[in-house]
Design a protein around this motif. Structure first.
Motif, PDB file in Angstrom:
ATOM      1  N   GLU A 164       0.871  -1.050  -0.140  1.00 37.42           N
ATOM      2  CA  GLU A 164      -0.121  -0.062  -0.015  1.00 37.42           C
ATOM      3  C   GLU A 164       1.193   1.120   0.171  1.00 37.42           C
ATOM      4  OE1 GLU A 164      -2.763   0.109   3.110  1.00 37.42           O
ATOM      5  OE2 GLU A 164      -3.920  -1.661   2.472  1.00 37.42           O
ATOM      6  N   TYR A 233      -1.829  -4.390  -5.406  1.00 39.11           N
ATOM      7  CA  TYR A 233      -2.632  -3.237  -4.933  1.00 39.11           C
ATOM      8  C   TYR A 233      -2.804  -2.443  -6.107  1.00 39.11           C
ATOM      9  CZ  TYR A 233      -1.861  -4.907   0.026  1.00 39.11           C
ATOM     10  OH  TYR A 233      -1.873  -5.526   0.949  1.00 39.11           O
ATOM     11  N   VAL A 298      -6.913   0.815  -3.025  1.00 41.99           N
ATOM     12  CA  VAL A 298      -6.236   1.940  -1.804  1.00 41.99           C
ATOM     13  C   VAL A 298      -6.727   3.091  -2.225  1.00 41.99           C
ATOM     14  CG1 VAL A 298      -4.412   2.497  -0.658  1.00 41.99           C
ATOM     15  CG2 VAL A 298      -4.381   0.030  -1.415  1.00 41.99           C
TER      16      VAL A 298
END
Length: 334
Positions: A164, A233, A298
């Motif tokens: 992230e 991600y 995210v």
């Protein structure tokens, strides 16, 4: 009938017969029916939306020209990488491409459209492209031998990685693949990454082998290139609202008759409308596909990223002209 006249008539009859025979195959005395064969290339896969639009364009030109112009599509970088095809259009070895930021390699001012956080929405970008700034860029590009047939929509670019990243500080020197575009390189360096330019055809392998840590592209390309197999991600940075240009070699354009040029122009406009409708409708579909394939989404601190690239904006406004910069960003949502 004199002998001379008889001989002349025999000669004329023979010539007419020969002309009729040649005409049956290739045409005679200005009745040419040769097909002009043109090549359209792009770097994305045969399952990508670019291919759908490229093939639609080819089909329209082939049909509406009555077969006098035949366009064949070559996906997957069969005609070379973006830069190869852009240079090919200039020398006439490539006739059409679907291409984006690498156009800055022949018209440096095009890099203005690649600066992260230049535009606040796709609608703002489209207003800029239809306005004086976009018109100036198209004129400058034409002087370099490349004709802009249509600006096509492209979903916003998003960052992917295996961890992230919420703020620029968390990039912490991560090796992020970027296109071979100066503004992209400068911006990602300003945001704290270690930008790594490379051809897109090399990206999957570089991610798989750990040569790079991440990359940035629209959802459609992330999905169609199976990058979910090597990235976990998606950071929803929305850092570039981009375009795809349906571009044509001016050398190829000048090979066409006015009627054939009209067919090409009308086909490009039809494809622009259909492509943009598909792009808008498909954004959620590609996000859902990436989630189904295990990617996590995210939310990032966009204001922090935006502030990090302010010096890059100022640099390119000075390099290519404050007026051009102002014309482009005037389109932004208030």
């Amino acid at each position: 009938m004199t002998a001379r006249l008889a001989t002349s008539l025999k000669t004329l009859t023979a010539v007419l017969a020969l002309c009729a025979l040649i005409s049956a195959v290739t045409g005679c005395s200005g009745g040419r029916h040769d097909t002009i064969q043109l090549r359209l290339g792009h770097v994305n896969s045969a399952t990508d939306p670019w291919q759908t639009s490229a093939q639609e364009f080819a089909d329209l030109v082939n049909q509406n020209s009555g077969g006098s112009v035949e366009v064949k599509v070559y996906p997957g970088a069969q005609l070379g990488g973006d830069r190869d095809m852009v240079e090919g259009m200039q020398i006439g070895s490539v006739d059409f491409t679907l291409v984006a930021g690498v156009l800055s390699s022949v018209e440096p001012a095009m890099t203005m459209l690649e600066i992260p956080y230049m535009f606040t929405s796709q609608q703002a970008l489209n207003r800029a492209l239809a306005g004086p700034g976009g018109q100036q860029l198209s004129e400058d590009l034409l002087e370099k031998g490349i004709r802009n047939l249509a600006w096509l929509d492209r979903g916003p670019r998003e960052l992917t990685a295996n961890r992230e990243i919420i703020t620029p500080a968390q990039l912490d020197g991560a090796k992020i693949r970027v296109p071979e575009i100066p503004a992209s390189i400068d911006a990602w360096r300003a945001m704290g990454a270690n930008p790594t330019p490379m051809a897109f055809s090399e990206v999957y392998g570089a991610l798989q082998q750990g040569v790079i840590d991440g990359q940035e592209n629209p959802y459609a390309i992330i999905a169609s290139s199976n990058l979910f197999e090597v990235q976990r991600y998606v950071m929803q940075t929305d850092h570039v609202y981009g375009y795809v240009m349906l571009a044509m070699s001016e050398r190829a354009w000048n090979r066409l008759s006015p009627d054939q040029q009209k067919v090409v122009t009308e086909a490009a406009e039809t494809v622009r409308s259909h492509h943009n409708e598909r792009t808008a409708a498909d954004e959620q579909k590609y996000q859902d596909s990436l989630r189904e394939n295990g990617m996590a989404f995210v939310e990032v601190d966009k204001d922090a990223f935006r502030q990090a690239v302010r010096p890059v904006h100022q640099h390119y406004a000075q390099e290519f002209g404050q007026q051009l910069y102002d014309d482009l960003v005037a389109s932004n949502d208030s």
